[in-house]
Scaffold this active site. Structure first.
Site, PDB file in Angstrom:
ATOM      1  N   PRO A   9      47.601  23.546 -26.910  1.00  0.00           N
ATOM      2  CA  PRO A   9      48.506  22.460 -27.243  1.00  0.00           C
ATOM      3  C   PRO A   9      48.319  21.199 -26.403  1.00  0.00           C
ATOM      4  O   PRO A   9      48.109  21.267 -25.199  1.00  0.00           O
ATOM      5  CB  PRO A   9      49.900  23.062 -26.996  1.00  0.00           C
ATOM      6  CG  PRO A   9      49.675  24.294 -26.213  1.00  0.00           C
ATOM      7  CD  PRO A   9      48.303  24.782 -26.539  1.00  0.00           C
ATOM      8  N   ASN A  10      48.397  20.089 -27.103  1.00  0.00           N
ATOM      9  CA  ASN A  10      48.377  18.728 -26.532  1.00  0.00           C
ATOM     10  C   ASN A  10      47.005  18.271 -26.064  1.00  0.00           C
ATOM     11  O   ASN A  10      46.847  17.105 -25.709  1.00  0.00           O
ATOM     12  CB  ASN A  10      49.413  18.577 -25.400  1.00  0.00           C
ATOM     13  CG  ASN A  10      50.814  18.748 -25.920  1.00  0.00           C
ATOM     14  OD1 ASN A  10      51.163  18.114 -26.917  1.00  0.00           O
ATOM     15  ND2 ASN A  10      51.598  19.600 -25.307  1.00  0.00           N
ATOM     16  N   ARG A  17      47.681   9.468 -22.532  1.00  0.00           N
ATOM     17  CA  ARG A  17      48.568   9.255 -21.370  1.00  0.00           C
ATOM     18  C   ARG A  17      48.085  10.112 -20.209  1.00  0.00           C
ATOM     19  O   ARG A  17      47.181  10.926 -20.364  1.00  0.00           O
ATOM     20  CB  ARG A  17      50.019   9.615 -21.730  1.00  0.00           C
ATOM     21  CG  ARG A  17      50.665   8.583 -22.644  1.00  0.00           C
ATOM     22  CD  ARG A  17      52.150   8.833 -22.830  1.00  0.00           C
ATOM     23  NE  ARG A  17      52.847   8.864 -21.550  1.00  0.00           N
ATOM     24  CZ  ARG A  17      53.644   9.857 -21.159  1.00  0.00           C
ATOM     25  NH1 ARG A  17      53.832  10.907 -21.934  1.00  0.00           N
ATOM     26  NH2 ARG A  17      54.244   9.816 -19.992  1.00  0.00           N
ATOM     27  N   TYR A  22      44.337  13.796 -16.366  1.00  0.00           N
ATOM     28  CA  TYR A  22      43.383  14.331 -17.347  1.00  0.00           C
ATOM     29  C   TYR A  22      42.218  13.388 -17.671  1.00  0.00           C
ATOM     30  O   TYR A  22      41.394  13.713 -18.518  1.00  0.00           O
ATOM     31  CB  TYR A  22      44.126  14.682 -18.654  1.00  0.00           C
ATOM     32  CG  TYR A  22      45.247  15.680 -18.447  1.00  0.00           C
ATOM     33  CD1 TYR A  22      44.978  16.969 -17.991  1.00  0.00           C
ATOM     34  CD2 TYR A  22      46.580  15.330 -18.688  1.00  0.00           C
ATOM     35  CE1 TYR A  22      46.011  17.887 -17.791  1.00  0.00           C
ATOM     36  CE2 TYR A  22      47.613  16.241 -18.489  1.00  0.00           C
ATOM     37  CZ  TYR A  22      47.321  17.510 -18.043  1.00  0.00           C
ATOM     38  OH  TYR A  22      48.334  18.417 -17.839  1.00  0.00           O
ATOM     39  N   ASN A  73      40.753  26.728 -23.001  1.00  0.00           N
ATOM     40  CA  ASN A  73      41.777  26.030 -22.231  1.00  0.00           C
ATOM     41  C   ASN A  73      43.068  26.217 -23.018  1.00  0.00           C
ATOM     42  O   ASN A  73      43.293  25.511 -24.011  1.00  0.00           O
ATOM     43  CB  ASN A  73      41.438  24.545 -22.078  1.00  0.00           C
ATOM     44  CG  ASN A  73      42.481  23.830 -21.228  1.00  0.00           C
ATOM     45  OD1 ASN A  73      43.571  24.360 -20.985  1.00  0.00           O
ATOM     46  ND2 ASN A  73      42.158  22.626 -20.791  1.00  0.00           N
ATOM     47  N   ALA A  76      49.406  24.599 -22.019  1.00  0.00           N
ATOM     48  CA  ALA A  76      50.641  25.142 -21.429  1.00  0.00           C
ATOM     49  C   ALA A  76      50.846  26.620 -21.755  1.00  0.00           C
ATOM     50  O   ALA A  76      51.588  27.316 -21.036  1.00  0.00           O
ATOM     51  CB  ALA A  76      51.834  24.320 -21.903  1.00  0.00           C
ATOM     52  N   ASP A  86      46.761  39.316 -24.573  1.00  0.00           N
ATOM     53  CA  ASP A  86      46.489  40.528 -25.361  1.00  0.00           C
ATOM     54  C   ASP A  86      45.359  40.306 -26.363  1.00  0.00           C
ATOM     55  O   ASP A  86      44.548  41.208 -26.601  1.00  0.00           O
ATOM     56  CB  ASP A  86      47.755  40.979 -26.095  1.00  0.00           C
ATOM     57  CG  ASP A  86      48.788  41.601 -25.164  1.00  0.00           C
ATOM     58  OD1 ASP A  86      48.431  41.941 -24.017  1.00  0.00           O
ATOM     59  OD2 ASP A  86      49.945  41.746 -25.582  1.00  0.00           O
ATOM     60  N   GLU A  97      38.273  30.927 -18.640  1.00  0.00           N
ATOM     61  CA  GLU A  97      39.468  30.069 -18.666  1.00  0.00           C
ATOM     62  C   GLU A  97      39.105  28.739 -18.005  1.00  0.00           C
ATOM     63  O   GLU A  97      38.578  28.743 -16.887  1.00  0.00           O
ATOM     64  CB  GLU A  97      40.585  30.761 -17.874  1.00  0.00           C
ATOM     65  CG  GLU A  97      41.840  29.927 -17.687  1.00  0.00           C
ATOM     66  CD  GLU A  97      42.807  30.566 -16.668  1.00  0.00           C
ATOM     67  OE1 GLU A  97      42.404  31.512 -15.949  1.00  0.00           O
ATOM     68  OE2 GLU A  97      43.946  30.077 -16.585  1.00  0.00           O
ATOM     69  N   HIS A  99      40.519  24.729 -17.016  1.00  0.00           N
ATOM     70  CA  HIS A  99      41.571  23.703 -16.951  1.00  0.00           C
ATOM     71  C   HIS A  99      40.958  22.421 -16.437  1.00  0.00           C
ATOM     72  O   HIS A  99      40.214  22.439 -15.443  1.00  0.00           O
ATOM     73  CB  HIS A  99      42.720  24.139 -16.033  1.00  0.00           C
ATOM     74  CG  HIS A  99      43.399  25.358 -16.545  1.00  0.00           C
ATOM     75  ND1 HIS A  99      44.244  25.319 -17.628  1.00  0.00           N
ATOM     76  CD2 HIS A  99      43.287  26.652 -16.178  1.00  0.00           C
ATOM     77  CE1 HIS A  99      44.644  26.542 -17.886  1.00  0.00           C
ATOM     78  NE2 HIS A  99      44.075  27.372 -17.033  1.00  0.00           N
ATOM     79  N   ARG A 106      49.334  21.703  -8.552  1.00  0.00           N
ATOM     80  CA  ARG A 106      50.385  20.962  -9.261  1.00  0.00           C
ATOM     81  C   ARG A 106      51.726  21.711  -9.139  1.00  0.00           C
ATOM     82  O   ARG A 106      51.959  22.338  -8.122  1.00  0.00           O
ATOM     83  CB  ARG A 106      49.937  20.755 -10.716  1.00  0.00           C
ATOM     84  CG  ARG A 106      48.663  19.902 -10.804  1.00  0.00           C
ATOM     85  CD  ARG A 106      48.204  19.703 -12.232  1.00  0.00           C
ATOM     86  NE  ARG A 106      49.198  18.981 -13.015  1.00  0.00           N
ATOM     87  CZ  ARG A 106      49.163  18.866 -14.345  1.00  0.00           C
ATOM     88  NH1 ARG A 106      48.169  19.442 -15.026  1.00  0.00           N
ATOM     89  NH2 ARG A 106      50.087  18.199 -14.992  1.00  0.00           N
ATOM     90  N   ARG A 110      52.639  26.003 -12.914  1.00  0.00           N
ATOM     91  CA  ARG A 110      51.251  25.944 -13.411  1.00  0.00           C
ATOM     92  C   ARG A 110      50.330  26.889 -12.640  1.00  0.00           C
ATOM     93  O   ARG A 110      49.166  27.059 -12.983  1.00  0.00           O
ATOM     94  CB  ARG A 110      50.713  24.516 -13.355  1.00  0.00           C
ATOM     95  CG  ARG A 110      51.409  23.580 -14.316  1.00  0.00           C
ATOM     96  CD  ARG A 110      50.725  22.241 -14.425  1.00  0.00           C
ATOM     97  NE  ARG A 110      51.672  21.221 -14.836  1.00  0.00           N
ATOM     98  CZ  ARG A 110      51.948  20.909 -16.102  1.00  0.00           C
ATOM     99  NH1 ARG A 110      51.336  21.521 -17.086  1.00  0.00           N
ATOM    100  NH2 ARG A 110      52.840  19.980 -16.386  1.00  0.00           N
TER     101      ARG A 110
HETATM  102  O1  CA2 Z   1      44.565  21.068 -16.793  1.00  0.00           O
HETATM  103  C1  CA2 Z   1      44.529  21.531 -17.928  1.00  0.00           C
HETATM  104  O2  CA2 Z   1      43.517  21.555 -18.625  1.00  0.00           O
HETATM  105  C2  CA2 Z   1      45.819  22.074 -18.563  1.00  0.00           C
HETATM  106  O3  CA2 Z   1      45.491  23.267 -19.279  1.00  0.00           O
HETATM  107  C3  CA2 Z   1      46.311  20.988 -19.511  1.00  0.00           C
HETATM  108  C4  CA2 Z   1      47.677  21.274 -20.145  1.00  0.00           C
HETATM  109  C5  CA2 Z   1      48.695  21.725 -19.097  1.00  0.00           C
HETATM  110  O4  CA2 Z   1      49.892  22.143 -19.725  1.00  0.00           O
HETATM  111  C6  CA2 Z   1      48.174  22.846 -18.210  1.00  0.00           C
HETATM  112  O5  CA2 Z   1      49.137  23.161 -17.226  1.00  0.00           O
HETATM  113  C7  CA2 Z   1      46.878  22.446 -17.528  1.00  0.00           C
HETATM  114  C8  CA2 Z   1      48.187  20.012 -20.866  1.00  0.00           C
HETATM  115  C9  CA2 Z   1      47.299  19.529 -21.986  1.00  0.00           C
HETATM  116  C10 CA2 Z   1      47.214  18.051 -22.170  1.00  0.00           C
HETATM  117  O6  CA2 Z   1      48.444  17.376 -21.984  1.00  0.00           O
HETATM  118  C11 CA2 Z   1      48.471  16.000 -22.106  1.00  0.00           C
HETATM  119  C12 CA2 Z   1      49.574  15.373 -21.577  1.00  0.00           C
HETATM  120  C13 CA2 Z   1      49.685  13.996 -21.658  1.00  0.00           C
HETATM  121  C14 CA2 Z   1      48.687  13.259 -22.272  1.00  0.00           C
HETATM  122  C15 CA2 Z   1      47.589  13.890 -22.806  1.00  0.00           C
HETATM  123  C16 CA2 Z   1      47.463  15.273 -22.729  1.00  0.00           C
END
Ligand code: CA2
Length: 143
Positions: A9-10, A17, A22, A73, A76, A86, A97, A99, A106, A110
């Protein structure tokens, strides 16, 4: 060698942002860097991204008998999902895995990763390079 690269997700919002965490490159740029590395290193890759936990489980299950390894990856869902743990255990494929950020430096929540115990390696905080390092690791492991 065929490797499935999964993003949770995301991650499709990369570059929009939080560039301090990131980076400022997009998900499309991430896909391009993975495809380009794979092409130069005799690897077949398929890329998949979803914001939905069940879809990620379905994709991991579908990799069974088709792919030689998985790079994931889980976003969250790393910190919450026993279902993804599983699924990786169920297919028994070597899984790395990844990240982008250093999750160990962090927020406390996390630091927890359910999927980690089913993974052969974890790469954190190397930005986009973590994905290609994961591909290299899986290739090296197979030979
Ligand atoms: O560091 C990573 O790759 C994470 O897996 C990224 C996840 C986060 O929830 C993990 O704790 C660590 C978040 C994905 C991207 O989130 C964004 C947030 C704001 C703007 C763009 C992407």
């Amino acid at each position: 060698m065929k490797i499935l690269v999964i993003n949770g997700p995301n991650l499709n919002m990369l570059g929009i942002r939080e560039p301090g965490i990131y980076g400022n490159q997009s998900y499309a740029a991430l896909c391009e860097s993975i495809r380009s590395y794979a092409a130069q290193n005799d690897l077949e890759v398929e890329l998949y991204q979803s914001n939905h936990e069940g879809d990620l489980v379905d994709q991991i299950q579908a990799a069974y008998g088709v792919f030689d390894g998985i790079v994931i990856n889980p976003g969250a869902y790393t910190h919450t999902s026993i279902a993804l743990l599983d699924a990786v255990k169920a297919v028994g494929l070597p899984t790395v895995e990844v990240h982008i950020s250093d999750v160990s430096a962090r927020e406390d929540f996390r630091r927890v990763s359910y999927i980690r115990q089913a993974c052969v390696k974890t790469i954190c905080g190397h930005g986009f390079a973590g994905y290609t390092e994961a591909l290299a690791f899986l290739k090296e492991q197979k030979t």
